[in-house]
Write an enzyme that holds these catalytic residues in place. Structure first.
Site, mmCIF file in Angstrom:
data_model
loop_
_atom_site.group_PDB
_atom_site.id
_atom_site.type_symbol
_atom_site.label_atom_id
_atom_site.label_comp_id
_atom_site.label_asym_id
_atom_site.label_seq_id
_atom_site.Cartn_x
_atom_site.Cartn_y
_atom_site.Cartn_z
ATOM 1 C CG ASN A 74 18.160 -6.081 4.055
ATOM 2 O OD1 ASN A 74 17.244 -5.726 3.336
ATOM 3 N ND2 ASN A 74 19.167 -5.291 4.365
ATOM 4 C CE LYS B 225 22.809 -5.833 2.289
ATOM 5 N NZ LYS B 225 22.617 -4.551 3.006
ATOM 6 C CB CYS C 92 22.510 -2.151 0.081
ATOM 7 S SG CYS C 92 23.475 -0.701 0.553
ATOM 8 C CD GLU D 33 19.570 -2.153 2.369
ATOM 9 O OE1 GLU D 33 20.153 -1.060 2.184
ATOM 10 O OE2 GLU D 33 20.123 -3.136 2.880
ATOM 11 C CD GLU E 206 22.958 -4.159 6.332
ATOM 12 O OE1 GLU E 206 22.374 -5.059 5.721
ATOM 13 O OE2 GLU E 206 23.540 -3.208 5.763
ATOM 14 C CG ASN F 96 18.730 2.152 3.471
ATOM 15 O OD1 ASN F 96 18.094 2.954 4.140
ATOM 16 N ND2 ASN F 96 18.146 1.238 2.719
HETATM 17 N N1 CDT Z 1 22.955 -1.193 3.485
HETATM 18 C C1 CDT Z 1 24.210 -1.482 3.086
HETATM 19 O O1 CDT Z 1 24.506 -2.603 2.712
HETATM 20 N N2 CDT Z 1 25.091 -0.491 3.143
HETATM 21 C C2 CDT Z 1 26.483 -0.678 2.854
HETATM 22 C C3 CDT Z 1 27.270 0.206 3.729
HETATM 23 C C4 CDT Z 1 28.588 -0.345 3.941
HETATM 24 S S1 CDT Z 1 29.561 0.738 4.820
HETATM 25 C C5 CDT Z 1 30.179 1.618 3.506
HETATM 26 C C6 CDT Z 1 26.863 -0.399 1.402
HETATM 27 O O2 CDT Z 1 27.635 -1.154 0.844
HETATM 28 O O3 CDT Z 1 26.435 0.605 0.835
#
Ligand code: CDT
Length: 301
Positions: A106, A123, A168, A46, A142, A193
């Site tokens: 995204n 996304k 993600c 991502e 986000e 990420n």
């Molecule tokens: N980039 C992304 O979607 N990250 C989210 C972080 C959420 S906070 C735990 C994830 O689900 O990994």
């Protein structure tokens, strides 16, 4: 048999000051290594081209438009497309998309070995919040910088494989997987990420974060009888840590390859996409066994 070498190109932290060109050079180095191992499909994370900027707040969001790409491919990324075409390699990567209509997404794309974008995904599940929250030790903005994706979870046949994408947070939602599973998906690529902490997870710890990541991907792959590549951008970015743990998973939910570090790292596995047929025709034969009359609640609230 439809055998293919597939790989994840995990990317270590990208600092705020790092240029797109420098990142693309790192991506190409991993692509070269993949080619040397016979890889024909390579997945990057991502938001591969930039730091994970949603950890930063700006009042005027237009100040962050410089993190977004207005065309794809563009001059900075073209060398990656060219190298992949030379190698006859398909690939997927994530980036931040600013459309001609001014919408921010995204996004990730699948590129064929001929260099054509065959599928675009935006996304769906955006985690975090839209406004600065002073009680948080870490922001996750986000919802400020992106619109929820408008593509849905489509699949496309490329390299004789039905491919789909998630990004993600999407990997944690069974609905993402099932929508692709219902279309017969055979390879799901997921870039991520994942910060190792935010203020809401002080007690969680790295181990639990890694476990929940892997659990989600293995379950999604098994329950839809598909291969999956989950690939991290990870390590330290501007003083903030993100989990590694990139994996390649088979249709039985077993991990075939796992990254060991938190930097740029290639992991490779051989997939035989005909192996997806077993689960799809037995325990996860959706047409034979699903009971959709009891699933209405899932889509109605
Ligand atoms: N980039 C992304 O979607 N990250 C989210 C972080 C959420 S906070 C735990 C994830 O689900 O990994």
């Amino acid at each position: 048999m439809r055998k293919m070498m597939i790989a994840a190109a995990q990317i270590g932290g990208i600092q705020k000051a790092e240029s797109r060109e420098a990142v693309v050079a790192r991506m190409i180095a991993l692509m070269d290594a993949a080619h040397a191992q016979g890889v024909k499909f390579l997945a990057y994370p991502e938001m591969t081209l930039t730091t994970f900027f949603p950890r930063f707040y700006v009042e005027d969001r237009a100040e962050f438009d410089h993190w977004f790409e207005t065309e794809m491919p563009n001059a900075a990324v073209q060398p990656l497309f060219d190298r992949a075409r030379d190698y006859g390699m398909g690939f997927t990567f994530g980036y931040c998309e600013l459309t001609p209509e001014g919408q921010h997404f995204n996004t990730s794309v699948i590129v064929s070995p001929e260099g054509e974008i065959v599928l675009t995904y935006r996304k769906t599940h955006l985690p975090g919040h839209a406004e600065y929250e002073p009680e948080r030790t870490h922001q996750h903005l986000e919802k400020r910088y992106f619109l929820p994706g408008d593509t849905g979870f489509n699949v496309a046949r490329s390299q004789d494989v039905l491919m789909g994408m998630a990004i993600c947070n999407d990997r944690r939602w069974p609905e993402s997987w099932r929508v692709m599973g219902l279309q017969g998906v055979e390879l799901v690529s997921i870039g991520y990420n994942t910060p190792s902490q935010n203020n809401l997870s002080k007690t969680e710890g790295l181990e639990k974060r890694l476990y929940h990541h892997e659990l989600s991907v293995c379950a999604g792959a098994y329950q839809n009888s598909t291969y999956a590549i989950a690939v991290a951008k990870c390590g330290m970015e501007d003083g903030n840590h993100m989990i590694g743990g990139s994996i390649i998973v088979d249709p039985d939910g077993f991990v075939l390859a796992r990254a060991t570090g938190e930097g740029d790292e290639l992991i490779v596995a051989e997939a035989d996409f005909d192996k997806c047929a077993f689960g799809k025709s037995t325990v996860f034969n959706f047409a034979a066994h699903r009971r959709i009359e009891h699933y209405g609640l899932i889509a109605s609230q």
